[in-house]
Write a protein that holds these residues in place. Structure first.
Motif: not given
Ligand SMILES: [Zn+2]
Ligand SMILES: [Zn+2]
Length: 363
Positions: A109-117, A123-125
């Motif tokens: 995951p990127c840990y930055q996007c809406f889904y990660c938050h 479901l990371c973008e």
């Protein structure tokens, strides 16, 4: 292939390697290609074991809009191996050393996007799915090297560690299904994923009924998965008859997990669950297909429908722990070992039902 690496781990490994490259459906070639050059934070891993997967069979036949881009595309996603090169970033030394035995997930995951938050990291973008396991070497991007790559316990064989990915998918699926100890869980479909699902549900102390249409898969669900009951779906076309024969007072299962991926079995799964129960529509159906559910049944019987996709780093790590501790010993799922060069025939054997999974090795 001969190579050398310096203690700083930055020496480039140059030359060519053999790799499976996907050109188009039914055209995947095993050919000579440059060894990938790695950038800051990245790893180059010598693939020690790669596993066939049903998803790869589908990709081989139909292609894949998300997994396979930029043709010819590297191919294969379940693997473990040895670090042969590791680059630092400006801020950090490499987390791994040359010679480390590791397993990498096929995403991070990127840990930055809406889904990660939101904590829905599967479901990371920016979930960039990694392919290229059917090769001598694979380049692991920095995000995966940093957040979803793990050292193997010394005793753990590479081909067992490579099961971390499919087992992680199952652990995420079970978490979505909210199984409690003592629940009666039905698993429909006993391919490799269904088999791992049965085993993992047993570890959650569920009572498990395994369902498929082929006797050898049912036998494997007993032997490997330790299923409590098995049901040949060919003998129970009618869901009411199945419920009556295999659930207490015919009321249905607490949880039904559909791991086949056909609209008709999605519908059947809903017919098998008890009032207030949960159905996990886990198997992906062909694109463009639809299903019909009885609204009365969903509403008045309070049926919960859930679905699950992919995995999270937490479940990937948990999967590796279950494999490392021997709580899940997937050896019965490896039908045979073959050379990497024979990956295409391996996929065909899996497709024809002649093998559950095949472990591919570089010579
Ligand atoms: Zn897979
Ligand atoms: Zn994200």
């Amino acid at each position: 292939m001969s190579h050398s690496t310096t203690p700083e781990n930055t020496h480039a490994l140059t030359g060519t390697m053999k790799a499976a490259l996907f050109y188009q459906p039914n055209d995947v070639r095993y050919e000579e290609t440059p060894i990938p050059a790695i950038g800051p934070g990245e790893l180059l891993i010598r693939v020690e074991s790669a596993l066939t997967c049903g998803t790869d069979v589908k990709c081989y036949r139909r292609g894949h809009p998300v997994l396979l881009k930029n043709f010819p595309s590297p191919f294969g996603h379940e693997f473990s191996g040895t670090v042969v090169q590791a680059q630092p970033t400006e801020a950090e030394p490499p987390r791994f050393q040359v010679g480390d035995r590791v397993v990498s997930a096929n995403s991070a995951p990127c840990y930055q996007c809406f889904y990660c938050h939101k904590g829905q990291t599967n479901l990371c973008e920016r979930l960039d799915l990694l392919n290229g396991a059917y090769a001598e070497y694979i380049r692991v991007p920095a995000q995966i090297a940093r957040h979803n790559t793990y050292r193997l316990p010394d005793h753990l064989p590479f081909e067992i560690a490579a099961f971390s990915e499919p087992l992680a998918v199952c652990l995420h699926g079970l978490a979505q299904s909210r199984i409690e100890a003592g629940d009666h869980v039905a698993v429909m479909g006993l391919g490799p994923i269904g088999q791992l699902m049965v085993r993992a549900a047993k570890l959650k102390r569920a009572k498990v009924t395994a369902m498929a249409r082929t006797p050898n898969k049912l036998a494997l669900a007993q032997q490997f998965g330790q299923a409590d009951q098995i049901v040949n779906l060919l003998e129970y076309e009618n869901p009411e008859a199945l419920r009556a024969a295999f659930t207490e007072q015919g009321r249905g299962f607490d949880v039904v997990i559909e791991a086949i991926g056909k609209p008709e079995t999605w519908e059947k799964a809903v017919a098998l669950v008890r009032k207030g129960g949960t159905v996990n529509l886990f198997g992906g159906c062909p694109g463009g297909s639809s299903v019909t559910f009885d609204t009365r049944r969903l509403h008045y019987d309070e049926i919960t429908l859930v679905s699950s996709f992919h995995h999270t780093p937490r479940h990937f790590q948990a999967a590796l722990e279950l494999l490392g501790s021997g709580q899940v010993d997937p050896r019965p799922l490896i039908s045979k070992t073959a050379s990497m060069a024979d990956f295409e025939s391996a996929l065909q054997q899996v497709e024809a039902g002649q093998a559950i999974k095949i472990a591919l090795k570089n010579q």
